[in-house]
Write a protein that holds these residues in place. Structure first.
Motif, PDB file in Angstrom:
ATOM      1  N   SER A  95       0.828  -1.211   0.000  1.00  0.00           N
ATOM      2  CA  SER A  95       0.000   0.000   0.000  1.00  0.00           C
ATOM      3  C   SER A  95       0.863   1.261   0.000  1.00  0.00           C
ATOM      4  O   SER A  95       0.349   2.357  -0.228  1.00  0.00           O
ATOM      5  CB  SER A  95      -0.958   0.004   1.180  1.00  0.00           C
ATOM      6  N   THR A  96       2.161   1.117   0.233  1.00  0.00           N
ATOM      7  CA  THR A  96       3.048   2.276   0.183  1.00  0.00           C
ATOM      8  C   THR A  96       3.308   2.714  -1.258  1.00  0.00           C
ATOM      9  O   THR A  96       3.827   3.801  -1.486  1.00  0.00           O
ATOM     10  CB  THR A  96       4.398   1.972   0.867  1.00  0.00           C
ATOM     11  N   PHE A  97       2.946   1.883  -2.228  1.00  0.00           N
ATOM     12  CA  PHE A  97       3.100   2.228  -3.643  1.00  0.00           C
ATOM     13  C   PHE A  97       1.806   2.827  -4.173  1.00  0.00           C
ATOM     14  O   PHE A  97       0.714   2.377  -3.818  1.00  0.00           O
ATOM     15  CB  PHE A  97       3.465   0.989  -4.477  1.00  0.00           C
ATOM     16  N   ALA A  98       1.936   3.820  -5.047  1.00  0.00           N
ATOM     17  CA  ALA A  98       0.761   4.479  -5.619  1.00  0.00           C
ATOM     18  C   ALA A  98      -0.157   3.495  -6.337  1.00  0.00           C
ATOM     19  O   ALA A  98      -1.370   3.678  -6.367  1.00  0.00           O
ATOM     20  CB  ALA A  98       1.198   5.593  -6.579  1.00  0.00           C
ATOM     21  N   ASP A  99       0.425   2.438  -6.910  1.00  0.00           N
ATOM     22  CA  ASP A  99      -0.365   1.437  -7.641  1.00  0.00           C
ATOM     23  C   ASP A  99      -0.382   0.081  -6.926  1.00  0.00           C
ATOM     24  O   ASP A  99      -0.633  -0.948  -7.542  1.00  0.00           O
ATOM     25  CB  ASP A  99       0.163   1.277  -9.072  1.00  0.00           C
ATOM     26  N   GLY A 100      -0.140   0.085  -5.630  1.00  0.00           N
ATOM     27  CA  GLY A 100      -0.077  -1.164  -4.871  1.00  0.00           C
ATOM     28  C   GLY A 100      -1.348  -1.997  -4.943  1.00  0.00           C
ATOM     29  O   GLY A 100      -1.300  -3.224  -4.869  1.00  0.00           O
ATOM     30  N   ASP A 101      -2.488  -1.321  -5.127  1.00  0.00           N
ATOM     31  CA  ASP A 101      -3.748  -2.067  -5.213  1.00  0.00           C
ATOM     32  C   ASP A 101      -3.972  -2.679  -6.591  1.00  0.00           C
ATOM     33  O   ASP A 101      -4.944  -3.402  -6.797  1.00  0.00           O
ATOM     34  CB  ASP A 101      -4.933  -1.188  -4.809  1.00  0.00           C
ATOM     35  N   SER A 102      -3.067  -2.433  -7.538  1.00  0.00           N
ATOM     36  CA  SER A 102      -3.232  -3.010  -8.872  1.00  0.00           C
ATOM     37  C   SER A 102      -2.531  -4.365  -9.018  1.00  0.00           C
ATOM     38  O   SER A 102      -2.613  -4.988 -10.071  1.00  0.00           O
ATOM     39  CB  SER A 102      -2.714  -2.047  -9.944  1.00  0.00           C
ATOM     40  N   VAL A 103      -1.872  -4.823  -7.965  1.00  0.00           N
ATOM     41  CA  VAL A 103      -1.260  -6.150  -7.990  1.00  0.00           C
ATOM     42  C   VAL A 103      -2.379  -7.184  -8.008  1.00  0.00           C
ATOM     43  O   VAL A 103      -3.327  -7.105  -7.221  1.00  0.00           O
ATOM     44  CB  VAL A 103      -0.333  -6.365  -6.771  1.00  0.00           C
TER      45      VAL A 103
END
Length: 149
Positions: A95-103
């Motif tokens: 979740s620390t990545f801007a696109d972490g929810d796209s994994v």
């Protein structure tokens, strides 16, 4: 031959690298419809599939010539580490990545592990870029870090 660092790396290339690290074991045909006996990657794909290191797609293909994505690479390295008896318990907070929810759901645990281990690192813009294609240069760097561990 040239290394061509910005070219993509295929799924067949990745399993071939791992197969060579293991001195080229073979296995019975994995039952994927797009890998034929005699294909340069056939032994590697059959071995990796038989050991649970790779899985094909739902349509019984492996797509060996498709560029490998960063999340596919994380998954393969995770399962190869399991095969080798290594520790795969580390997890990073994506979740620390801007696109972490796209994994993708199927790869989340393996990407969390690969990021925690410093293998699949963030990209510019604070992205993990899970569906991004891994270039040859990126794959070489990831394998170098992997083999150091």
């Amino acid at each position: 031959r040239e290394f061509s660092p910005n070219l993509t790396t295929t799924r067949g290339m990745i399993v071939s690298i791992l197969n060579r690290l293991e001195d080229g074991p073979t296995a019975e045909a994995a039952g994927v419809t797009d890998v034929a006996d005699g294909d340069w990657y056939a032994d590697a794909v059959n071995w990796a599939a038989s050991e649970g290191i790779v899985a094909g797609y739902e349509d019984n293909t492996f797509r060996p010539n498709d560029p490998i994505t960063r999340e596919q690479l994380a998954s393969i390295l995770y399962h190869y580490t399991e095969y080798k008896g290594g520790d795969v318990t580390a997890r990073a907070d994506l979740s620390t990545f801007a696109d972490g929810d796209s994994v993708a759901d199927w790869s989340r645990e393996t990407v969390e592990w690969a990021n925690a281990e410093g293998l699949v690192k963030g990209q510019p813009g604070n992205l993990i870029d899970p569906q991004g294609q891994a270039t040859r240069a990126q794959v070489a760097a990831i394998f170098a870090r992997y083999l150091e561990n």
